[in-house]
Design a protein around this motif. Structure first.
Motif, mmCIF file in Angstrom:
data_model
loop_
_atom_site.group_PDB
_atom_site.id
_atom_site.type_symbol
_atom_site.label_atom_id
_atom_site.label_comp_id
_atom_site.label_asym_id
_atom_site.label_seq_id
_atom_site.Cartn_x
_atom_site.Cartn_y
_atom_site.Cartn_z
ATOM 1 N N THR A 33 25.625 9.553 -25.562
ATOM 2 C CA THR A 33 25.356 9.333 -24.135
ATOM 3 C C THR A 33 26.560 8.750 -23.406
ATOM 4 O O THR A 33 26.822 9.112 -22.272
ATOM 5 N N ILE A 34 27.297 7.837 -24.054
ATOM 6 C CA ILE A 34 28.427 7.189 -23.366
ATOM 7 C C ILE A 34 29.712 7.372 -24.188
ATOM 8 O O ILE A 34 29.653 7.572 -25.404
ATOM 9 N N ALA A 55 27.987 10.740 -20.231
ATOM 10 C CA ALA A 55 28.613 9.984 -19.142
ATOM 11 C C ALA A 55 30.133 10.008 -19.299
ATOM 12 O O ALA A 55 30.645 10.110 -20.413
ATOM 13 N N ALA A 61 27.226 3.797 -16.145
ATOM 14 C CA ALA A 61 26.348 4.416 -17.145
ATOM 15 C C ALA A 61 24.869 4.163 -16.861
ATOM 16 O O ALA A 61 24.010 4.831 -17.425
ATOM 17 N N HIS A 62 24.580 3.185 -15.985
ATOM 18 C CA HIS A 62 23.175 2.947 -15.647
ATOM 19 C C HIS A 62 22.600 4.070 -14.787
ATOM 20 O O HIS A 62 21.389 4.264 -14.760
ATOM 21 N N GLU A 82 22.404 7.380 -28.876
ATOM 22 C CA GLU A 82 22.203 6.663 -27.608
ATOM 23 C C GLU A 82 22.411 5.164 -27.786
ATOM 24 O O GLU A 82 22.267 4.619 -28.868
ATOM 25 N N ASN A 83 22.759 4.528 -26.648
ATOM 26 C CA ASN A 83 23.054 3.104 -26.627
ATOM 27 C C ASN A 83 21.785 2.254 -26.710
ATOM 28 O O ASN A 83 21.776 1.202 -27.333
ATOM 29 N N ASP A 88 20.855 3.874 -21.110
ATOM 30 C CA ASP A 88 20.918 5.331 -20.977
ATOM 31 C C ASP A 88 19.534 5.961 -21.077
ATOM 32 O O ASP A 88 19.367 7.018 -21.685
ATOM 33 N N TRP A 90 18.079 7.475 -18.939
ATOM 34 C CA TRP A 90 18.137 8.784 -18.271
ATOM 35 C C TRP A 90 18.263 9.920 -19.283
ATOM 36 O O TRP A 90 18.008 11.084 -18.952
ATOM 37 N N ALA A 91 18.649 9.603 -20.501
ATOM 38 C CA ALA A 91 18.773 10.654 -21.525
ATOM 39 C C ALA A 91 17.432 11.357 -21.745
ATOM 40 O O ALA A 91 17.398 12.552 -22.058
#
Ligand SMILES: [Zn+2]
Length: 305
Positions: A33-34, A55, A61-62, A82-83, A88, A90-91
């Motif tokens: 994700t990031i 991202a 990233a928010h 993912e974090n 994240d 939104w993933a």
């Protein structure tokens, strides 16, 4: 959010006819994700993985807008790294649009690397999400602390090893080689920041608590009223007064945040606004995990000299 999702789905139906670029067939297809997690996955996975990020380093990233291009990246993913801690979340929207059962929440290909992290700034009372606080489960920006990279890379190595058990030894070898380089860098960073121990800084978004704590610096205030909530004029005035009273010399700013306001606050307080890489790729030259932290340490040392 909902409207963005529908628009993105409609657009996906159009671009769905186009085949996404196919990575080499035998590589594990990972999406992170990031950028920090992309960089760390590449370190652990080496030649055995093909990693895409969602991202970009300069983004907040928010708040990622879910575009069809993100869903396309996810369509053929074996793993989604993912974090977690809602940075994240939104993933979920992107995964829903990607229609890939490998990586839906609960599937073995969905990997939350916050497992084992001691989360800082966990709210003592339940956060009312309607107020817009973006750190309801505590501070999610742990990847900025190089001291936590061993845990994150362990989680990544475990996930890759579950997917490709025959490659476990290779992942662990890669991880150890990375951690050896990180250890060397850590000694350098510790030496450089030693004279700043106990120094107080103000941060714009509360993104820096893990790295500040690691090296013994103190976060005196945040320019945002609360995480993700813009500074009110009264709060700005309060922060400027505090910076003057406590002779705070540095205001840390994220590349995506309001530089104009940060500069005005720093000027009025007689301090400096310093842009640090809030993720890998956030500023020029910060294009690897160790490179990003190198940049941040140097920028802090220079600003506080
Ligand atoms: Zn945040």
């Amino acid at each position: 959010m909902r409207r963005t999702f529908r628009t993105a789905l409609a657009a996906l139906a159009v671009v769905g006819l186009l085949a996404p670029a196919a990575p080499a067939a035998d590589k594990i297809r990972v999406v992170a994700t990031i950028p920090d997690l992309k960089a760390l996955t590449e370190e652990v996975g080496g030649k055995l993985v093909d990693v895409e990020g969602l991202a970009r380093g300069t983004q907040n990233a928010h708040e990622l807008e879910i575009r069809p291009s993100l869903m396309l990246k996810l369509r053929r993913a074996d793993l989604l790294i993912e974090n977690g801690l809602e940075l994240d979340s939104w993933a979920d929207v992107a995964v829903q649009g990607a229609n890939n059962p490998n990586i839906v929440r609960g599937a073995p290909g969905r990997v939350d690397v916050s497992r084992g992290i001691q989360v800082l700034e966990v709210p003592s009372t339940r956060v009312d999400r309607s107020m817009g606080d973006v750190h309801p489960l505590g501070n999610p920006h742990y990847s900025l602390d190089p001291g936590l990279a061993p845990i994150i890379t362990q989680n990544i190595a475990d996930a890759l090893g579950r997917f490709a058990p025959e490659q476990r030894a290779e992942f662990e070898k890669n991880r150890q080689a990375f951690l050896a380089r990180l250890d060397e860098a850590m000694a350098r960073w510790t030496r450089a920041l030693e004279p700043l121990k106990g120094a107080r800084v103000v941060v714009y978004h509360p993104q820096w608590i893990y790295i500040l704590t690691r090296f013994g610096l103190t976060q005196a205030a945040t320019l945002e009223d609360r995480p993700g909530i813009p500074a009110s004029p009264a709060h700005v005035t309060r922060v400027i007064r505090q910076m003057k009273d406590e002779k705070i010399k540095v205001l840390i700013v994220e590349p995506w945040n309001d530089m104009k306001l940060a500069t005005r606050v720093a000027d009025e307080a007689g301090a400096k606004a310093v842009v640090l890489a809030s993720m890998v790729g956030g500023v020029k030259g910060a294009d690897s995990y160790i490179g990003a932290i190198d940049h941040n340490v140097k920028a802090l040392v220079t600003a506080m000299r």
